[in-house]
Motif scaffolding. Structure first.
Motif: not given
Length: 162
Positions: A112-115, A118-121, A128-131, A155-159
């Motif tokens: 998920a961090y790599a996605y 890479a901008g694959r939000l 991230y939700e599953q984890t 953080a991903a949601r804010r991005t």
């Protein structure tokens, strides 16, 4: 220090001894921490090849070695290679360790961090939700890894909202 330990283990135990493989992995990690990414990647690549040959594709040390190489690729800006390895590692961890194993949950988080990098939000947020859900169920709400998952998801949601 890590260089000397690796040299000594190679001399005493040989290149294929599991402790030698661990020492090579540790030296690669030290190189990575010192910002010597080219050297780290080279050692991680060698170590993964040797782990697969000596220990097999499903050995926990091989899974760790693959994850470490993926992380080094990501740190070096080689996201496509990192994502490919993270995806393979997650598939293997789920098959070998089970979907709820803490190492599998870490592998999912890393992908998920790599996605995200890479901008694959959308893909990152889904993982991230599953984890987070699985870590809450397996580890509890107050476990440090669960808190990390909660932070990563937000953080991903804010991005994505920016």
């Amino acid at each position: 220090m890590h260089e000397q330990i690796l040299t000594d283990r190679q001399r005493i135990f040989g290149d294929d001894d599991p402790d030698t493989l661990t020492s090579r992995n540790n030296l690669a990690g030290a190189y990575e921490s010192a910002g010597r990414l080219d050297q780290a990647v080279t050692l991680y690549e060698q170590n993964l090849t040797d782990c697969e040959r000596v220990l097999g594709n499903d050995h926990p040390d091989t899974l760790t070695s693959r994850n470490n190489l993926a992380y080094a690729y990501q740190a070096a800006g080689r996201l496509d290679q990192a994502i490919t390895l993270y995806e393979q590692n997650l598939t293997d961890c789920e098959r070998v360790l089970a979907k709820d194993h803490p190492d599998t949950l870490t592998s999912r988080n890393n992908l998920a961090y790599a996605y995200r990098a890479a901008g694959r939000l959308d893909q990152a947020i889904t993982l991230y939700e599953q984890t987070l859900t699985d870590r809450q169920r397996v580890l509890g709400d107050d476990h440090p890894d669960t808190l990390t998952s909660r932070n990563n998801l937000e953080a991903a949601r804010r991005t994505k909202d920016v």
